[in-house]
Design a protein around this motif. Structure first.
Motif, mmCIF file in Angstrom:
data_model
loop_
_atom_site.group_PDB
_atom_site.id
_atom_site.type_symbol
_atom_site.label_atom_id
_atom_site.label_comp_id
_atom_site.label_asym_id
_atom_site.label_seq_id
_atom_site.Cartn_x
_atom_site.Cartn_y
_atom_site.Cartn_z
ATOM 1 N N ARG A 35 0.897 -1.175 0.189
ATOM 2 C CA ARG A 35 -0.092 0.103 0.090
ATOM 3 C C ARG A 35 0.817 1.435 -0.061
ATOM 4 N NH1 ARG A 35 -3.369 -3.104 3.511
ATOM 5 N NH2 ARG A 35 -2.400 -2.276 5.221
ATOM 6 N N ALA A 36 2.005 1.269 0.845
ATOM 7 C CA ALA A 36 2.663 2.427 0.982
ATOM 8 C C ALA A 36 3.542 2.550 -0.358
ATOM 9 C CB ALA A 36 3.781 2.100 2.048
ATOM 10 N N ILE A 37 3.855 1.446 -1.111
ATOM 11 C CA ILE A 37 4.512 1.681 -2.288
ATOM 12 C C ILE A 37 3.882 2.377 -3.442
ATOM 13 C CG2 ILE A 37 5.810 0.312 -4.306
ATOM 14 C CD1 ILE A 37 6.905 -1.441 -1.967
ATOM 15 N N ARG A 38 2.311 1.774 -3.440
ATOM 16 C CA ARG A 38 1.311 2.434 -4.290
ATOM 17 C C ARG A 38 1.267 3.755 -3.947
ATOM 18 N NH1 ARG A 38 -1.241 -2.656 -3.269
ATOM 19 N NH2 ARG A 38 -2.687 -1.500 -1.902
ATOM 20 N N THR A 39 1.182 4.277 -2.766
ATOM 21 C CA THR A 39 1.050 5.601 -2.503
ATOM 22 C C THR A 39 2.112 6.537 -3.231
ATOM 23 O OG1 THR A 39 -0.026 5.120 -0.530
ATOM 24 C CG2 THR A 39 0.785 7.235 -0.660
ATOM 25 N N SER A 40 3.314 5.943 -2.993
ATOM 26 C CA SER A 40 4.669 6.669 -3.600
ATOM 27 C C SER A 40 4.334 6.733 -5.022
ATOM 28 C CB SER A 40 5.985 5.977 -3.287
ATOM 29 O OG SER A 40 6.127 6.189 -1.924
ATOM 30 N N LEU A 41 4.037 5.643 -5.617
ATOM 31 C CA LEU A 41 3.848 5.627 -7.241
ATOM 32 C C LEU A 41 2.909 6.650 -7.613
ATOM 33 C CD1 LEU A 41 4.961 4.108 -9.619
ATOM 34 C CD2 LEU A 41 3.083 2.604 -9.479
ATOM 35 N N PHE A 42 1.857 6.531 -7.073
ATOM 36 C CA PHE A 42 0.402 7.276 -7.357
ATOM 37 C C PHE A 42 0.877 8.764 -7.320
ATOM 38 C CE2 PHE A 42 -2.579 3.481 -6.450
ATOM 39 C CZ PHE A 42 -2.063 2.827 -7.545
ATOM 40 N N ASP A 186 15.296 3.466 -13.899
ATOM 41 C CA ASP A 186 15.588 5.120 -13.927
ATOM 42 C C ASP A 186 15.206 5.579 -12.427
ATOM 43 O OD1 ASP A 186 16.435 5.348 -16.574
ATOM 44 O OD2 ASP A 186 14.232 4.804 -17.002
ATOM 45 N N PHE A 187 14.288 4.756 -11.887
ATOM 46 C CA PHE A 187 13.530 5.049 -10.650
ATOM 47 C C PHE A 187 12.967 4.016 -9.856
ATOM 48 C CE2 PHE A 187 12.259 8.251 -13.991
ATOM 49 C CZ PHE A 187 12.696 9.717 -13.224
ATOM 50 N N ILE A 188 13.323 4.327 -8.414
ATOM 51 C CA ILE A 188 12.882 3.188 -7.638
ATOM 52 C C ILE A 188 11.505 3.415 -6.751
ATOM 53 C CG2 ILE A 188 13.485 1.261 -5.792
ATOM 54 C CD1 ILE A 188 16.116 1.640 -7.011
ATOM 55 N N ALA A 189 10.433 3.116 -6.735
ATOM 56 C CA ALA A 189 9.281 3.389 -5.713
ATOM 57 C C ALA A 189 9.350 2.449 -4.518
ATOM 58 C CB ALA A 189 8.079 3.293 -6.508
ATOM 59 N N THR A 190 9.430 3.073 -3.321
ATOM 60 C CA THR A 190 9.696 2.360 -1.970
ATOM 61 C C THR A 190 8.512 3.039 -1.413
ATOM 62 O OG1 THR A 190 10.962 4.027 -0.953
ATOM 63 C CG2 THR A 190 12.078 2.463 -2.391
ATOM 64 N N ARG A 193 9.006 6.960 -0.789
ATOM 65 C CA ARG A 193 9.146 7.720 -2.090
ATOM 66 C C ARG A 193 9.615 7.008 -3.312
ATOM 67 N NH1 ARG A 193 14.511 10.484 -2.694
ATOM 68 N NH2 ARG A 193 15.834 9.463 -1.207
ATOM 69 N N VAL A 194 9.444 7.862 -4.129
ATOM 70 C CA VAL A 194 10.233 7.382 -5.504
ATOM 71 C C VAL A 194 11.349 8.430 -5.690
ATOM 72 C CG1 VAL A 194 9.938 7.313 -7.975
ATOM 73 C CG2 VAL A 194 8.135 7.102 -6.441
ATOM 74 N N TRP A 195 12.635 7.676 -5.660
ATOM 75 C CA TRP A 195 13.981 8.394 -6.092
ATOM 76 C C TRP A 195 14.468 7.977 -7.391
ATOM 77 C CZ3 TRP A 195 18.547 5.305 -5.065
ATOM 78 C CH2 TRP A 195 18.219 3.981 -4.325
ATOM 79 N N ALA A 196 15.068 9.072 -7.911
ATOM 80 C CA ALA A 196 15.940 8.878 -9.352
ATOM 81 C C ALA A 196 17.222 8.056 -8.846
ATOM 82 C CB ALA A 196 15.953 10.348 -9.609
#
Length: 198
Positions: A35-42, A186-190, A193-196
């Motif tokens: 759920r937390a990863i989805r929140t970051s991604l969205f 290019d990016f990682i969604a955790t 947050r999503v970081w470059a």
């Protein structure tokens, strides 16, 4: 497991270690993490602006993608999922409208039913994003997957943005061993947050 086994660990050892750690993740913690990863991604603009989202079909302890697919489709955007050619290990993505269009494919993994789903043309990939699976990632976006090389073959020529979905426990504090054909994300969604990368 926030770090790898060291810079001298090979891919086989890392793969085994992260697979074992992932299997021990309690179901409740996995759901909370997903759920937390989805929140970051969205909340990530590059993801939100893509008219087409390519995604792996999750299974087992992987970061869940089913809710992501539903979210994207509800927004009227397109979703593509991969079909693996068992001979060449190459991926082709097909447009799906929901889980009902998935059937068991390569190694029992759910894939689009090619009898009813349309193959996505190369020209449609420009401006898209691809959600990339993996067992462990480093700060430069290098990844260790399951060892088949299917995604690296596809990503080598992919023109869109590559986004990994990863729990914090899947981020290595050490550089991962890489081969000449490995393609970083290019990016990682955790969960945070999503970081470059790079």
């Amino acid at each position: 497991m926030a770090s790898s086994y060291g810079t001298d660990a090979d891919k086989t050892a890392l793969r085994a270690g992260y697979l074992a750690a992932r299997r021990q993740l309690p179901a409740g913690l996995k759901a909370e993490s997903d759920r937390a990863i989805r929140t970051s991604l969205f909340a990530f603009d590059i993801f939100n602006q893509a008219p087409l989202v390519l995604t792996y079909v999750s299974r087992g302890a992987e970061v869940d993608t089913s809710a992501i697919v539903e979210h994207v489709l509800a927004q009227g955007r397109a979703v593509g999922a991969p079909v693996v050619d068992p001979t060449t290990k190459e991926l082709a993505f097909y447009r799906i409208e929901g889980a009902g269009q998935l059937v068991a494919g390569y190694k029992g993994i759910l894939e689009p039913d090619t009898r009813v789903c349309a193959r996505i043309d190369a020209a449609e990939l420009f401006g898209s994003v691809c959600l990339v699976p993996g067992l462990v990632f480093d700060a430069q976006g290098h990844r260790i997957g399951y060892g088949g090389g299917c995604y690296d073959r596809f990503l080598w020529h992919y023109p869109g943005d590559k986004i990994a979905l990863a729990r914090i426990m899947q981020i290595s504090s050490n550089p991962l061993p890489i081969d000449g054909f490995d393609v970083p994300v290019d990016f990682i969604a955790t969960e945070h947050r999503v970081w470059a990368c790079r």
